[in-house]
Design a protein around this motif. Structure first.
Motif, short mmCIF file in Angstrom:
data_model
loop_
_atom_site.label_atom_id
_atom_site.label_comp_id
_atom_site.label_asym_id
_atom_site.label_seq_id
_atom_site.Cartn_x
_atom_site.Cartn_y
_atom_site.Cartn_z
N VAL A 135 0.89 -1.21 0.03
CA VAL A 135 0.18 0.01 0.20
C VAL A 135 0.82 1.30 0.24
CG1 VAL A 135 -1.99 1.13 1.12
CG2 VAL A 135 -1.68 -1.32 1.43
N PRO A 136 1.13 1.84 -1.17
CA PRO A 136 1.96 3.08 -1.22
C PRO A 136 0.93 4.24 -0.92
CG PRO A 136 1.03 2.40 -3.46
CD PRO A 136 0.55 1.37 -2.58
N ALA A 137 1.66 5.25 -0.27
CA ALA A 137 0.96 6.74 -0.04
C ALA A 137 -0.14 6.39 1.11
CB ALA A 137 0.51 7.21 -1.32
N MET A 138 0.19 5.89 2.06
CA MET A 138 -0.80 5.79 3.06
C MET A 138 -0.67 6.62 4.11
SD MET A 138 -3.40 3.44 3.72
CE MET A 138 -4.16 4.66 4.68
N ALA A 139 -0.88 7.82 3.78
CA ALA A 139 -0.51 8.99 4.80
C ALA A 139 -1.64 10.04 4.43
CB ALA A 139 0.77 9.44 4.52
N PHE A 140 -1.21 11.13 4.96
CA PHE A 140 -2.09 12.42 4.90
C PHE A 140 -2.36 12.63 3.24
CE2 PHE A 140 -2.70 16.99 4.11
CZ PHE A 140 -4.13 17.40 4.79
N TYR A 141 -1.28 12.85 2.23
CA TYR A 141 -1.51 12.87 1.03
C TYR A 141 -1.50 11.66 0.19
CZ TYR A 141 -0.10 17.69 2.04
OH TYR A 141 -0.09 19.02 2.54
N GLY A 142 -2.46 11.33 -0.44
CA GLY A 142 -2.53 10.02 -1.13
C GLY A 142 -3.41 9.18 -0.55
N GLY A 143 -3.25 8.82 0.76
CA GLY A 143 -4.29 7.70 1.50
C GLY A 143 -5.36 8.40 1.85
N LEU A 144 -5.25 9.56 2.80
CA LEU A 144 -6.66 10.19 3.26
C LEU A 144 -7.75 10.70 2.11
CD1 LEU A 144 -8.24 11.06 5.59
CD2 LEU A 144 -6.99 13.14 5.62
N GLY A 145 -6.89 11.58 1.33
CA GLY A 145 -7.92 11.80 0.21
C GLY A 145 -8.44 10.67 -0.52
N ASP A 146 -7.82 9.60 -0.82
CA ASP A 146 -8.54 8.48 -1.36
C ASP A 146 -9.55 7.77 -0.49
OD1 ASP A 146 -8.91 6.37 -3.29
OD2 ASP A 146 -7.33 4.98 -2.32
N LEU A 147 -9.13 7.74 0.61
CA LEU A 147 -10.35 7.23 1.49
C LEU A 147 -11.65 8.17 1.60
CD1 LEU A 147 -8.21 6.28 4.50
CD2 LEU A 147 -9.43 4.67 2.97
N LEU A 148 -11.33 9.56 1.48
CA LEU A 148 -12.47 10.45 1.40
C LEU A 148 -13.36 10.33 0.00
CD1 LEU A 148 -10.65 13.58 3.50
CD2 LEU A 148 -12.38 12.09 4.40
N VAL A 149 -12.35 10.40 -0.97
CA VAL A 149 -13.19 10.14 -2.02
C VAL A 149 -14.04 8.86 -2.23
CG1 VAL A 149 -12.88 10.00 -4.74
CG2 VAL A 149 -11.51 11.82 -3.44
N THR A 150 -13.47 7.79 -1.83
CA THR A 150 -14.08 6.59 -1.97
C THR A 150 -15.30 6.53 -0.86
OG1 THR A 150 -12.01 5.34 -2.29
CG2 THR A 150 -13.65 4.29 -1.75
N THR A 151 -15.10 7.06 0.12
CA THR A 151 -16.41 7.35 0.90
C THR A 151 -17.53 8.37 0.42
OG1 THR A 151 -15.17 7.00 2.93
CG2 THR A 151 -17.17 8.04 3.19
N ALA A 152 -16.86 9.47 -0.10
CA ALA A 152 -18.09 10.48 -0.72
C ALA A 152 -18.55 9.72 -1.90
CB ALA A 152 -17.30 11.53 -1.43
N MET A 153 -18.09 8.77 -2.67
CA MET A 153 -18.73 8.18 -3.85
C MET A 153 -19.84 7.25 -3.51
SD MET A 153 -16.83 8.60 -6.89
CE MET A 153 -16.55 7.15 -7.94
N GLY A 154 -19.44 6.69 -2.39
CA GLY A 154 -20.71 5.87 -1.83
C GLY A 154 -21.06 4.70 -2.77
N ASP A 155 -22.28 4.61 -3.18
CA ASP A 155 -22.64 3.48 -3.98
C ASP A 155 -22.33 3.80 -5.66
OD1 ASP A 155 -24.39 5.47 -4.65
OD2 ASP A 155 -26.02 4.08 -4.45
N TRP A 156 -21.70 4.93 -5.96
CA TRP A 156 -21.20 5.19 -7.38
C TRP A 156 -19.94 4.47 -7.64
CZ3 TRP A 156 -20.93 11.22 -7.30
CH2 TRP A 156 -22.34 11.83 -7.32
N THR A 157 -19.89 4.03 -8.85
CA THR A 157 -18.70 3.10 -9.40
C THR A 157 -17.95 3.89 -10.20
OG1 THR A 157 -20.09 2.39 -11.15
CG2 THR A 157 -20.01 0.80 -9.25
N ALA A 158 -18.40 5.33 -10.66
CA ALA A 158 -17.82 6.16 -11.68
C ALA A 158 -18.13 7.52 -11.39
CB ALA A 158 -18.02 5.80 -12.84
N ALA A 159 -17.45 8.70 -11.21
CA ALA A 159 -17.86 9.93 -11.41
C ALA A 159 -17.16 10.73 -12.34
CB ALA A 159 -17.43 10.53 -10.07
N ASP A 160 -17.58 11.89 -12.72
CA ASP A 160 -17.07 12.69 -13.81
C ASP A 160 -15.96 13.46 -13.38
OD1 ASP A 160 -19.41 12.18 -15.31
OD2 ASP A 160 -20.48 13.87 -14.60
N GLU A 161 -15.85 13.94 -11.77
CA GLU A 161 -14.73 14.72 -11.30
C GLU A 161 -14.70 14.56 -9.66
OE1 GLU A 161 -16.11 18.64 -11.51
OE2 GLU A 161 -16.65 18.54 -13.81
#
Ligand SMILES: NC(=O)c1ccc[n+]([C@@H]2O[C@H](COP(=O)([O-])OP(=O)(O)OC[C@H]3O[C@@H](n4cnc5c(N)ncnc54)[C@H](OP(=O)(O)O)[C@@H]3O)[C@@H](O)[C@H]2O)c1
Length: 347
Positions: A128-154
């Motif tokens: 698991v690379p970038a498991m930190a503030f930059y890279g990791g946290l943003g990814d966890l937040l975006v994945t959470t925000a996506m919820g049941d979406w499998t794709a998004a525009d932005e």
């Protein structure tokens, strides 16, 4: 594989490494203190009696093998990762143990995906690379925000840092990354990385109260442009940085972070405001906390804890949002991170 409580920390005496060592101890793990400098290791052991230090160099694979002997996992906190990631990933694969790093370098993280995906999958282990503030946290937040979406525009990740006193490691890593891209800038657009020489735009980002609207530098590109597209179908991933913090980072007299509390955290506060858009619908998740280096420790240690207790979704090289249940992971960070997840995006 060694005792499930022994976790090796390479770069243990660095600023971030020390937070990781402390976090491991708090969570009942036994950190093995790894680094290239014997004197710095000895000083660390004197300050933390009872812990074991092992000198190892990325130029000497046998020393890395000895250092990882008996470890259940390794957390690499030694950057620039252009020099340390590949030797440590290889050593972790030889030892058959999971590897987690805190790399913020876009090119180093891309290399880890490109060079080790097959080998890590074949070994049945996780990297698991970038498991930190930059890279990791943003990814966890975006994945959470996506919820049941499998794709998004932005996906937009706006970093609201009150101030940024960078460590020597941050500055060195920025220099190495800049050299690797020939002084050019990078952004993620149209579903791919694009290198360019355009001036970075300044705009106002509407952070929620109490921070409120702030001037930010647009296309202030961070490791999230590697981690998020590694598993989510989002063709536009943009990151923003408060203009004040961006100026701190590039100031010729930038000074290192100073501890203001018993945990060693600096006074720096952060808000990470994440917005995803699909077909005109927006979803947003906001996280806030103190000290971007300190928060990287619970992120990396929570990752190791989940890997060692089998709470993972995949093997191979994968980012935080792909490996873990993102909303559940973020909830586990509640002692360190305050989170606002709107009702329709709760996992
Ligand atoms: N993604 C994120 O949000 C995030 C968060 C925190 C940190 N980081 C990254 O983590 C790295 C460390 O940051 P830091 O704040 O801990 O910096 P730091 O206090 O300056 O520590 C750097 C550490 O890396 C070690 N190191 C550097 N090059 C090495 C090499 N070739 N071989 C072995 N060890 C090496 C240093 O050892 P010596 O003293 O022996 O040189 C030291 O232990 C940086 O790349 C930084 O960007 C990223």
């Amino acid at each position: 594989m060694g005792s499930s409580r022994n976790v090796a920390v390479f770069g243990a005496y660095g600023h971030t490494g020390r937070f990781v060592v402390a976090e491991l101890r708090e969570r009942g793990y036994v950190p093995l203190l790894l680094g290239r400098d014997q004197d710095k290791l000895l000083a660390l052991v004197q300050a933390q009696p009872g812990l074991e230090a092992r000198q190892a160099s990325v130029d000497d694979p046998a020393s890395l093998d000895r250092a990882l002997n008996g470890a259940a996992a390794v957390i690499n906190c030694a950057g620039p990762f252009a020099a340390t990631a590949a030797p440590l990933v290889k050593a972790a694969l030889r030892a058959g143990i999971p590897y987690v790093d805190v790399a913020a370098e876009i090119e180093a993280n891309l290399d880890t995906f490109a060079h080790f995906a097959e080998r890590a999958r074949a070994a049945g282990t996780v990297v698991v690379p970038a498991m930190a503030f930059y890279g990791g946290l943003g990814d966890l937040l975006v994945t959470t925000a996506m919820g049941d979406w499998t794709a998004a525009d932005e996906a937009h990740i706006a970093y609201g840092l009150s101030i940024w006193h960078p460590t020597a490691g941050t500055l060195a890593s920025g220099t190495v990354s800049g050299q690797r891209r020939g002084g050019r800038r990078v952004r993620y657009t149209g579903g791919r990385l694009e290198y360019h020489d355009d001036a970075l735009p300044t705009l106002e980002w509407p952070f929620p109260a109490p921070l409120g609207p702030q001037n930010v530098i647009g296309e202030f590109t961070m490791a999230d442009i590697v981690t998020i597209p590694s598993h989510l179908a989002v063709p536009e991933v943009r990151t923003y940085m408060t203009a004040k913090a961006a100026a701190d980072l590039s100031a010729p007299d930038a000074s290192a972070p100073a501890a203001v509390d018993e945990r060693g955290r600096s006074a720096q506060t952060f808000v990470v405001d994440v917005l995803v858009r699909s077909d005109g619908t927006e979803r947003r998740v906001v996280a806030a906390g103190q000290d971007i280096y300190a928060i990287s420790a619970p992120l990396a240690v929570e990752a190791v804890d989940r890997i060692l207790t089998g709470r993972t979704r995949t093997t191979g090289v994968a980012s935080a949002g792909a490996v873990f249940n993102a909303p559940d992971f973020l909830r586990a960070l509640s002692p360190h991170l305050s989170l606002h997840v709107p009702l329709d995006t709760r996992g």
